[in-house]
Design a protein around this motif. Structure first.
Motif, PDB file in Angstrom:
ATOM      1  N   ILE A  77      -4.645   0.464   2.813  1.00 46.20           N
ATOM      2  CA  ILE A  77      -5.107   1.080   4.052  1.00 46.20           C
ATOM      3  C   ILE A  77      -5.005   0.090   5.202  1.00 46.20           C
ATOM      4  O   ILE A  77      -4.600   0.445   6.328  1.00 46.20           O
ATOM      5  CB  ILE A  77      -6.556   1.577   3.905  1.00 46.20           C
ATOM      6  CG1 ILE A  77      -6.622   2.756   2.934  1.00 46.20           C
ATOM      7  CG2 ILE A  77      -7.139   1.980   5.261  1.00 46.20           C
ATOM      8  CD1 ILE A  77      -6.000   4.028   3.462  1.00 46.20           C
ATOM      9  N   ALA A  78      -5.358  -1.172   4.928  1.00 46.45           N
ATOM     10  CA  ALA A  78      -5.255  -2.200   5.962  1.00 46.45           C
ATOM     11  C   ALA A  78      -3.810  -2.355   6.429  1.00 46.45           C
ATOM     12  O   ALA A  78      -3.551  -2.527   7.631  1.00 46.45           O
ATOM     13  CB  ALA A  78      -5.779  -3.534   5.428  1.00 46.45           C
ATOM     14  N   ASN A  79      -2.856  -2.255   5.512  1.00 45.69           N
ATOM     15  CA  ASN A  79      -1.452  -2.364   5.895  1.00 45.69           C
ATOM     16  C   ASN A  79      -1.014  -1.205   6.776  1.00 45.69           C
ATOM     17  O   ASN A  79      -0.175  -1.372   7.675  1.00 45.69           O
ATOM     18  CB  ASN A  79      -0.570  -2.431   4.644  1.00 45.69           C
ATOM     19  CG  ASN A  79      -0.684  -3.763   3.938  1.00 45.69           C
ATOM     20  OD1 ASN A  79      -1.163  -4.742   4.502  1.00 45.69           O
ATOM     21  ND2 ASN A  79      -0.256  -3.808   2.692  1.00 45.69           N
ATOM     22  N   LEU A  80      -1.567  -0.033   6.516  1.00 48.33           N
ATOM     23  CA  LEU A  80      -1.267   1.114   7.380  1.00 48.33           C
ATOM     24  C   LEU A  80      -1.791   0.864   8.788  1.00 48.33           C
ATOM     25  O   LEU A  80      -1.113   1.162   9.782  1.00 48.33           O
ATOM     26  CB  LEU A  80      -1.889   2.381   6.786  1.00 48.33           C
ATOM     27  CG  LEU A  80      -1.648   3.680   7.564  1.00 48.33           C
ATOM     28  CD1 LEU A  80      -0.164   4.002   7.628  1.00 48.33           C
ATOM     29  CD2 LEU A  80      -2.407   4.836   6.921  1.00 48.33           C
ATOM     30  N   VAL A  81      -2.991   0.296   8.891  1.00 50.72           N
ATOM     31  CA  VAL A  81      -3.563  -0.031  10.201  1.00 50.72           C
ATOM     32  C   VAL A  81      -2.730  -1.108  10.897  1.00 50.72           C
ATOM     33  O   VAL A  81      -2.455  -1.026  12.103  1.00 50.72           O
ATOM     34  CB  VAL A  81      -5.024  -0.484  10.048  1.00 50.72           C
ATOM     35  CG1 VAL A  81      -5.588  -0.972  11.377  1.00 50.72           C
ATOM     36  CG2 VAL A  81      -5.883   0.651   9.500  1.00 50.72           C
TER      37      VAL A  81
ATOM     38  N   HIS B 214      -5.611  -5.711  -4.943  1.00 49.17           N
ATOM     39  CA  HIS B 214      -5.193  -5.217  -3.617  1.00 49.17           C
ATOM     40  C   HIS B 214      -5.759  -3.818  -3.375  1.00 49.17           C
ATOM     41  O   HIS B 214      -6.286  -3.520  -2.303  1.00 49.17           O
ATOM     42  CB  HIS B 214      -3.667  -5.168  -3.537  1.00 49.17           C
ATOM     43  CG  HIS B 214      -3.036  -6.411  -3.014  1.00 49.17           C
ATOM     44  ND1 HIS B 214      -3.390  -6.975  -1.799  1.00 49.17           N
ATOM     45  CD2 HIS B 214      -2.048  -7.200  -3.526  1.00 49.17           C
ATOM     46  CE1 HIS B 214      -2.642  -8.059  -1.591  1.00 49.17           C
ATOM     47  NE2 HIS B 214      -1.833  -8.218  -2.621  1.00 49.17           N
ATOM     48  N   ILE B 215      -5.626  -2.964  -4.382  1.00 51.82           N
ATOM     49  CA  ILE B 215      -6.105  -1.579  -4.233  1.00 51.82           C
ATOM     50  C   ILE B 215      -7.613  -1.547  -4.068  1.00 51.82           C
ATOM     51  O   ILE B 215      -8.147  -0.845  -3.197  1.00 51.82           O
ATOM     52  CB  ILE B 215      -5.662  -0.739  -5.455  1.00 51.82           C
ATOM     53  CG1 ILE B 215      -4.130  -0.662  -5.514  1.00 51.82           C
ATOM     54  CG2 ILE B 215      -6.263   0.667  -5.376  1.00 51.82           C
ATOM     55  CD1 ILE B 215      -3.600   0.032  -6.756  1.00 51.82           C
TER      56      ILE B 215
ATOM     57  N   LEU C 224      -2.678   5.991   1.195  1.00 51.73           N
ATOM     58  CA  LEU C 224      -3.763   6.905   0.837  1.00 51.73           C
ATOM     59  C   LEU C 224      -3.879   7.084  -0.672  1.00 51.73           C
ATOM     60  O   LEU C 224      -4.987   7.241  -1.194  1.00 51.73           O
ATOM     61  CB  LEU C 224      -3.537   8.257   1.523  1.00 51.73           C
ATOM     62  CG  LEU C 224      -3.450   8.206   3.056  1.00 51.73           C
ATOM     63  CD1 LEU C 224      -3.232   9.604   3.627  1.00 51.73           C
ATOM     64  CD2 LEU C 224      -4.699   7.585   3.654  1.00 51.73           C
ATOM     65  N   TRP C 225      -2.742   7.072  -1.362  1.00 50.40           N
ATOM     66  CA  TRP C 225      -2.733   7.188  -2.822  1.00 50.40           C
ATOM     67  C   TRP C 225      -1.917   6.030  -3.387  1.00 50.40           C
ATOM     68  O   TRP C 225      -0.785   6.206  -3.844  1.00 50.40           O
ATOM     69  CB  TRP C 225      -2.137   8.529  -3.244  1.00 50.40           C
ATOM     70  CG  TRP C 225      -2.960   9.697  -2.796  1.00 50.40           C
ATOM     71  CD1 TRP C 225      -4.077  10.214  -3.407  1.00 50.40           C
ATOM     72  CD2 TRP C 225      -2.746  10.475  -1.611  1.00 50.40           C
ATOM     73  NE1 TRP C 225      -4.566  11.273  -2.679  1.00 50.40           N
ATOM     74  CE2 TRP C 225      -3.776  11.465  -1.570  1.00 50.40           C
ATOM     75  CE3 TRP C 225      -1.815  10.458  -0.581  1.00 50.40           C
ATOM     76  CZ2 TRP C 225      -3.871  12.396  -0.551  1.00 50.40           C
ATOM     77  CZ3 TRP C 225      -1.907  11.377   0.442  1.00 50.40           C
ATOM     78  CH2 TRP C 225      -2.924  12.337   0.450  1.00 50.40           C
ATOM     79  N   PRO C 226      -2.466   4.839  -3.375  1.00 49.11           N
ATOM     80  CA  PRO C 226      -1.697   3.661  -3.796  1.00 49.11           C
ATOM     81  C   PRO C 226      -1.395   3.654  -5.291  1.00 49.11           C
ATOM     82  O   PRO C 226      -2.177   4.143  -6.105  1.00 49.11           O
ATOM     83  CB  PRO C 226      -2.617   2.495  -3.416  1.00 49.11           C
ATOM     84  CG  PRO C 226      -3.999   3.083  -3.416  1.00 49.11           C
ATOM     85  CD  PRO C 226      -3.839   4.494  -2.955  1.00 49.11           C
TER      86      PRO C 226
ATOM     87  N   ALA D 293       3.577  -1.916   2.013  1.00 48.49           N
ATOM     88  CA  ALA D 293       3.331  -2.297   0.624  1.00 48.49           C
ATOM     89  C   ALA D 293       2.699  -3.683   0.528  1.00 48.49           C
ATOM     90  O   ALA D 293       2.798  -4.500   1.440  1.00 48.49           O
ATOM     91  CB  ALA D 293       4.641  -2.261  -0.178  1.00 48.49           C
ATOM     92  N   CYS D 294       2.049  -3.932  -0.610  1.00 45.73           N
ATOM     93  CA  CYS D 294       1.475  -5.248  -0.912  1.00 45.73           C
ATOM     94  C   CYS D 294       2.343  -5.898  -1.980  1.00 45.73           C
ATOM     95  O   CYS D 294       2.281  -5.526  -3.148  1.00 45.73           O
ATOM     96  CB  CYS D 294       0.039  -5.117  -1.425  1.00 45.73           C
ATOM     97  SG  CYS D 294      -1.088  -4.262  -0.296  1.00 45.73           S
TER      98      CYS D 294
END
Length: 295
Positions: A153-157, A146-147, A117-119, A218-219
């Motif tokens: 957000i995609a990684n969270l999904v 990436h941000i 949410l806050w990268p 993380a990316c």
């Protein structure tokens, strides 16, 4: 009703597994025809197929075909087991994230983007010693891309899908390959912005390839196959027409995945006339369907 949810859950896992297999087959061709960015979008087929499993199927809508056998008392046990597995998978995910954040605090992690949410970009303490000024600029540009792309957000999904599909080995396979395609898509985006950086970009990748693994959320800069990423840097960007064709193709495939799952899913159980002399009865606490001798 818990029985219907259990049946939909089984259907969703089967549909997701079939969709993952389809994407794994199509992704090399999609990358070749439409570029890495559209190939990454191909993974949208998987959630589309899984979501369709929770909709009333064509057989249920048209009232055709033989009904599925009810799960009975197994339904609440199945859902409870799935929920326990989700809780364990979530705990493991949180633990891995905490361990990664500890390494960040010690200056031993990165380059990477952390936080959904806050990268923010995190860099190791030896960042300035390991990379020259040009390479540092490119790495930071990559992480900023990436941000901007919304990858945190995609990684969270993706992590959430791994939790929900903890019992599905194809979901675990998908998590591995989707993160590779995400990095390839980010590389393609950066190179498209600045086409004169390919050699320096590849050199920075090779320097960081042995970096430690990152959090599932993380990316990371260079935690994925080096040869594939470097080889794709020399490819020409797809034309505008081909890019539009790729977008339309990926959208069509996602819609078709939903239609196919909706079409082939069987009817749900028919509780009105299961067996002569028996009547369905639902447990008010668990939602399980049992059958008692009718009066």
């Amino acid at each position: 009703m818990i029985e219907l949810f259990a049946l939909a859950l089984i259907r969703a896992q089967i549909a997701a597994a079939a969709a993952v297999l389809l994407v794994l087959i199509l992704r090399p061709s999609a990358r070749q025809l439409f570029g890495p960015r559209r190939a990454y979008a191909l993974w949208g087929v998987v959630p589309a197929a899984a979501a369709a499993a929770f909709l009333p199927s064509l057989a249920e809508t048209m009232d055709i075909g033989a009904p599925t056998q009810p799960l009975g008392a197994s339904a609440p046990k199945l859902v409870a087991l799935w929920l326990i597995g989700c809780a364990i998978a979530t705990a493991i995910l949180v633990l891995r994230e905490r361990l990664f954040r500890r390494r960040v605090d010690q200056g031993q992690a990165g380059p990477a983007v952390m936080g959904a949410l806050w990268p923010r970009i995190v860099l190791p303490t030896d960042f300035a010693q390991r990379f020259d000024a040009r390479e540092r600029e490119l790495i930071v540009l990559h992480e900023r891309t990436h941000i901007q792309r919304g990858d945190p957000i995609a990684n969270l999904v993706i992590a959430g899908a791994g939790v929900l599909g903890w019992c599905n080995p194809m979901i675990a396979v998908a998590q591995r390959f989707i993160r590779i395609d995400q990095e390839l898509a980010c590389d393609a985006t950066v190179v498209a912005l600045r086409s004169d950086i390919r050699a320096d970009y590849a050199r920075a990748l090779m320097k960081a390839q042995m970096s430690g693994s990152v959090s599932p959320l993380a990316c990371g800069w260079a935690t994925h196959p080096l040869i594939l990423r470097v080889s794709l840097l020399n490819r020409r960007e797809p034309s505008l027409h081909r890019d539009i064709a790729g977008f339309l193709t990926m959208t069509f495939l996602a819609i078709m995945a939903m239609v196919v799952v909706w079409s082939v899913a069987p009817r749900g159980p028919d509780y009105s006339d299961l067996r002569p002399g028996l009547a369905p009865e639902m447990d008010p606490y668990t939602g399980a369907i049992t059958w008692v001798q009718g009066k």
